[in-house]
Design a protein around this motif. Structure first.
Motif, PDB file in Angstrom:
ATOM      1  N   GLU A  76     -32.965  30.990  34.566  1.00 40.71           N
ATOM      2  CA  GLU A  76     -34.158  30.854  33.723  1.00 40.71           C
ATOM      3  C   GLU A  76     -34.533  32.182  33.088  1.00 40.71           C
ATOM      4  O   GLU A  76     -34.934  32.235  31.913  1.00 40.71           O
ATOM      5  CB  GLU A  76     -35.320  30.323  34.573  1.00 40.71           C
ATOM      6  CG  GLU A  76     -36.492  29.803  33.782  1.00 40.71           C
ATOM      7  CD  GLU A  76     -36.149  28.614  32.914  1.00 40.71           C
ATOM      8  OE1 GLU A  76     -36.849  28.413  31.895  1.00 40.71           O
ATOM      9  OE2 GLU A  76     -35.189  27.875  33.229  1.00 40.71           O
ATOM     10  N   LEU A  77     -34.393  33.279  33.826  1.00 40.28           N
ATOM     11  CA  LEU A  77     -34.671  34.599  33.256  1.00 40.28           C
ATOM     12  C   LEU A  77     -33.688  34.933  32.143  1.00 40.28           C
ATOM     13  O   LEU A  77     -34.061  35.521  31.113  1.00 40.28           O
ATOM     14  CB  LEU A  77     -34.611  35.663  34.353  1.00 40.28           C
ATOM     15  CG  LEU A  77     -35.716  35.598  35.412  1.00 40.28           C
ATOM     16  CD1 LEU A  77     -35.477  36.650  36.494  1.00 40.28           C
ATOM     17  CD2 LEU A  77     -37.090  35.795  34.785  1.00 40.28           C
ATOM     18  N   ARG A  79     -32.257  32.762  30.256  1.00 39.05           N
ATOM     19  CA  ARG A  79     -32.652  31.918  29.122  1.00 39.05           C
ATOM     20  C   ARG A  79     -33.793  32.549  28.342  1.00 39.05           C
ATOM     21  O   ARG A  79     -33.851  32.445  27.114  1.00 39.05           O
ATOM     22  CB  ARG A  79     -33.071  30.531  29.624  1.00 39.05           C
ATOM     23  CG  ARG A  79     -33.285  29.513  28.511  1.00 39.05           C
ATOM     24  CD  ARG A  79     -33.537  28.143  29.088  1.00 39.05           C
ATOM     25  NE  ARG A  79     -34.869  27.999  29.643  1.00 39.05           N
ATOM     26  CZ  ARG A  79     -35.945  27.616  28.934  1.00 39.05           C
ATOM     27  NH1 ARG A  79     -35.810  27.345  27.646  1.00 39.05           N
ATOM     28  NH2 ARG A  79     -37.115  27.497  29.518  1.00 39.05           N
ATOM     29  N   TRP A  80     -34.721  33.218  29.055  1.00 40.63           N
ATOM     30  CA  TRP A  80     -35.844  33.861  28.384  1.00 40.63           C
ATOM     31  C   TRP A  80     -35.441  35.136  27.664  1.00 40.63           C
ATOM     32  O   TRP A  80     -35.828  35.378  26.524  1.00 40.63           O
ATOM     33  CB  TRP A  80     -36.941  34.218  29.393  1.00 40.63           C
ATOM     34  CG  TRP A  80     -37.602  33.043  30.020  1.00 40.63           C
ATOM     35  CD1 TRP A  80     -37.561  31.744  29.599  1.00 40.63           C
ATOM     36  CD2 TRP A  80     -38.404  33.041  31.213  1.00 40.63           C
ATOM     37  NE1 TRP A  80     -38.276  30.946  30.438  1.00 40.63           N
ATOM     38  CE2 TRP A  80     -38.815  31.694  31.441  1.00 40.63           C
ATOM     39  CE3 TRP A  80     -38.812  34.028  32.095  1.00 40.63           C
ATOM     40  CZ2 TRP A  80     -39.615  31.335  32.512  1.00 40.63           C
ATOM     41  CZ3 TRP A  80     -39.606  33.665  33.167  1.00 40.63           C
ATOM     42  CH2 TRP A  80     -40.007  32.342  33.373  1.00 40.63           C
ATOM     43  N   TYR A  81     -34.659  35.986  28.349  1.00 39.55           N
ATOM     44  CA  TYR A  81     -34.418  37.337  27.848  1.00 39.55           C
ATOM     45  C   TYR A  81     -32.976  37.598  27.415  1.00 39.55           C
ATOM     46  O   TYR A  81     -32.676  38.679  26.898  1.00 39.55           O
ATOM     47  CB  TYR A  81     -34.784  38.366  28.935  1.00 39.55           C
ATOM     48  CG  TYR A  81     -36.194  38.243  29.434  1.00 39.55           C
ATOM     49  CD1 TYR A  81     -37.278  38.505  28.606  1.00 39.55           C
ATOM     50  CD2 TYR A  81     -36.454  37.842  30.760  1.00 39.55           C
ATOM     51  CE1 TYR A  81     -38.583  38.384  29.079  1.00 39.55           C
ATOM     52  CE2 TYR A  81     -37.751  37.714  31.234  1.00 39.55           C
ATOM     53  CZ  TYR A  81     -38.808  37.991  30.392  1.00 39.55           C
ATOM     54  OH  TYR A  81     -40.095  37.874  30.852  1.00 39.55           O
ATOM     55  N   GLU A 160     -42.452  23.085  24.361  1.00 39.87           N
ATOM     56  CA  GLU A 160     -43.000  24.244  25.073  1.00 39.87           C
ATOM     57  C   GLU A 160     -44.151  24.891  24.308  1.00 39.87           C
ATOM     58  O   GLU A 160     -45.140  25.304  24.909  1.00 39.87           O
ATOM     59  CB  GLU A 160     -41.897  25.278  25.326  1.00 39.87           C
ATOM     60  CG  GLU A 160     -40.910  24.883  26.408  1.00 39.87           C
ATOM     61  CD  GLU A 160     -40.009  26.034  26.809  1.00 39.87           C
ATOM     62  OE1 GLU A 160     -40.238  27.166  26.327  1.00 39.87           O
ATOM     63  OE2 GLU A 160     -39.080  25.801  27.599  1.00 39.87           O
ATOM     64  N   ARG A 164     -47.891  25.335  25.618  1.00 38.08           N
ATOM     65  CA  ARG A 164     -48.478  26.669  25.761  1.00 38.08           C
ATOM     66  C   ARG A 164     -49.833  26.750  25.057  1.00 38.08           C
ATOM     67  O   ARG A 164     -50.790  27.340  25.582  1.00 38.08           O
ATOM     68  CB  ARG A 164     -47.518  27.717  25.199  1.00 38.08           C
ATOM     69  CG  ARG A 164     -47.973  29.158  25.422  1.00 38.08           C
ATOM     70  CD  ARG A 164     -46.940  30.153  24.953  1.00 38.08           C
ATOM     71  NE  ARG A 164     -45.767  30.169  25.829  1.00 38.08           N
ATOM     72  CZ  ARG A 164     -44.587  29.671  25.501  1.00 38.08           C
ATOM     73  NH1 ARG A 164     -44.398  29.107  24.315  1.00 38.08           N
ATOM     74  NH2 ARG A 164     -43.584  29.725  26.350  1.00 38.08           N
ATOM     75  N   VAL A 170     -46.517  27.608  31.039  1.00 36.15           N
ATOM     76  CA  VAL A 170     -45.185  27.150  30.671  1.00 36.15           C
ATOM     77  C   VAL A 170     -44.100  27.836  31.486  1.00 36.15           C
ATOM     78  O   VAL A 170     -43.188  27.187  32.005  1.00 36.15           O
ATOM     79  CB  VAL A 170     -44.945  27.356  29.161  1.00 36.15           C
ATOM     80  CG1 VAL A 170     -43.494  27.058  28.790  1.00 36.15           C
ATOM     81  CG2 VAL A 170     -45.884  26.461  28.368  1.00 36.15           C
ATOM     82  N   ARG A 171     -44.158  29.132  31.615  1.00 34.41           N
ATOM     83  CA  ARG A 171     -43.099  29.843  32.338  1.00 34.41           C
ATOM     84  C   ARG A 171     -43.076  29.464  33.814  1.00 34.41           C
ATOM     85  O   ARG A 171     -42.003  29.308  34.401  1.00 34.41           O
ATOM     86  CB  ARG A 171     -43.270  31.355  32.162  1.00 34.41           C
ATOM     87  CG  ARG A 171     -42.920  31.836  30.773  1.00 34.41           C
ATOM     88  CD  ARG A 171     -42.722  33.324  30.717  1.00 34.41           C
ATOM     89  NE  ARG A 171     -42.170  33.730  29.429  1.00 34.41           N
ATOM     90  CZ  ARG A 171     -41.870  34.988  29.093  1.00 34.41           C
ATOM     91  NH1 ARG A 171     -42.082  35.956  29.989  1.00 34.41           N
ATOM     92  NH2 ARG A 171     -41.361  35.251  27.919  1.00 34.41           N
ATOM     93  N   ASN A 174     -41.516  26.074  34.014  1.00 32.89           N
ATOM     94  CA  ASN A 174     -40.076  26.158  33.784  1.00 32.89           C
ATOM     95  C   ASN A 174     -39.353  26.659  35.035  1.00 32.89           C
ATOM     96  O   ASN A 174     -38.288  26.143  35.410  1.00 32.89           O
ATOM     97  CB  ASN A 174     -39.777  27.083  32.611  1.00 32.89           C
ATOM     98  CG  ASN A 174     -40.006  26.413  31.269  1.00 32.89           C
ATOM     99  OD1 ASN A 174     -39.972  25.194  31.162  1.00 32.89           O
ATOM    100  ND2 ASN A 174     -40.254  27.199  30.243  1.00 32.89           N
ATOM    101  N   LEU A 175     -39.932  27.664  35.676  1.00 30.80           N
ATOM    102  CA  LEU A 175     -39.336  28.167  36.918  1.00 30.80           C
ATOM    103  C   LEU A 175     -39.357  27.101  38.009  1.00 30.80           C
ATOM    104  O   LEU A 175     -38.391  26.944  38.754  1.00 30.80           O
ATOM    105  CB  LEU A 175     -40.090  29.417  37.391  1.00 30.80           C
ATOM    106  CG  LEU A 175     -39.695  30.746  36.752  1.00 30.80           C
ATOM    107  CD1 LEU A 175     -40.605  31.860  37.255  1.00 30.80           C
ATOM    108  CD2 LEU A 175     -38.235  31.090  37.058  1.00 30.80           C
TER     109      LEU A 175
END
Length: 313
Positions: A76-77, A79-81, A160, A164, A170-171, A174-175
């Motif tokens: 997931e991290l 996917r974010w960064y 999303e 938000r 949201v985060r 998602n986690l």
């Protein structure tokens, strides 16, 4: 049924029911998020946990759960960064998980490739009482999350940005979805296997979408399909001496093909009903594969501070 006279089959059937419930329950959110293959990636990472369990003489199920949760958070991290190189990082994570599992289990004093195979493809005879206890606890967590937070998870899965704006975390959601998917993989690995669990998370949902477009109905039908095929596959595996994971997945695909064949006449019937009665504006529609994901429908004049008003239940 004579198979119920054997303790290992009683444990296998209980595990099969729990897998049939939990896999589609989280799978419906993954399908909506267009992350249908997330379970497959987590399964690769979980192999390292299984290998570490044998190496450290600890429960492979609990160790696989721990490693899978860490892996899902990393996914997931990324996917974010991760930006443009995120796919490369994910590939290294997946293949590293497979390699780590093979290496650790061969270094373990009591480990062997045969042990790993039972976790990769499932094995009825190796479901121990300790495994059943772990599976029950983990399955309870999955059910509590997927049902207790279904409005919030559905809103985030659909859009999303909309979620938000309405104030949903949201985060964090998602986690939580990623962690729940990781737990589901370890619940299913003793029955279906790590390499096949993703099919049980996705295909029942796709099959249910052939019959219904509302969230509640799709959820219920997907779980019903999941329980039916896991029990049927487990029983078939016992009587025909065939691999349980492969049998369950093939039955799931057969259910999808059957419901797809029935979908066209049912769709025409629903269309005729809507022509006479009119569509319910508050119904939440779940797109099928290939359709563009839309925003959760909120009826005019019924705004909600948590963004969950109007979501089908």
């Amino acid at each position: 049924m004579d198979l119920l006279n054997y303790a290992f089959m009683q444990r296998a059937l209980l595990a099969a029911v729990l897998v049939g419930v939990t896999a589609p329950a989280i799978g419906i959110y993954l399908v909506q998020r267009r992350q249908a293959l997330m379970g497959d990636g987590i399964g690769h990472v979980a192999m390292t946990g299984v290998g570490l369990g044998f190496l450290l003489s600890w429960s492979p199920v609990w160790m696989a759960t721990l490693v899978s949760v860490v892996g899902s958070v990393l996914m997931e991290l990324i996917r974010w960064y991760g930006r443009t190189r995120g796919d490369i990082a994910l590939a290294m994570l997946f293949y590293g998980g497979m390699a780590g599992g093979v290496m650790f289990i061969n270094l373990a004093p009591t480990g062997s490739n045969a042990n790993l195979t039972s976790y990769l493809f499932g094995s009825l005879s190796t479901v121990s009482p300790a495994d059943v206890t772990a599976i029950c606890l983990l399955a309870a967590f999955v059910v509590l999350v997927t049902i207790g937070l279904h409005r919030q998870l559905f809103a985030v899965s659909q859009d999303e940005e909309f979620a938000r704006v309405t104030g949903l975390p949201v985060r964090a959601l998602n986690l939580l979805t990623a962690v729940t998917a990781a737990v589901t993989v370890t619940v299913a690995m003793r029955v279906v296997g790590l390499l096949l669990v993703s099919a049980l998370m996705v295909v029942p949902v796709a099959a249910a979408q052939q019959l219904s477009r509302s969230f509640a109905a799709t959820f219920a039908i997907a779980v019903a399909i999941g329980v039916t095929v896991t029990i049927s596959g487990t029983v078939t595996s016992y009587y025909q001496d065939v691999p349980p994971g492969a049998t369950i997945v093939l039955l799931t695909i057969a259910a999808f093909l059957l419901l797809t064949a029935l979908a066209a006449p049912l769709a025409r019937r629903r269309a005729r009903v809507r022509e006479h009665a009119g569509a319910d504006p508050a119904e939440c529609v779940i797109p099928t594969s290939g359709e563009e994901t839309g925003r959760a429908t909120v009826p005019a004049g019924r705004g909600s501070t948590d963004g969950t008003e109007g979501i089908g239940t």
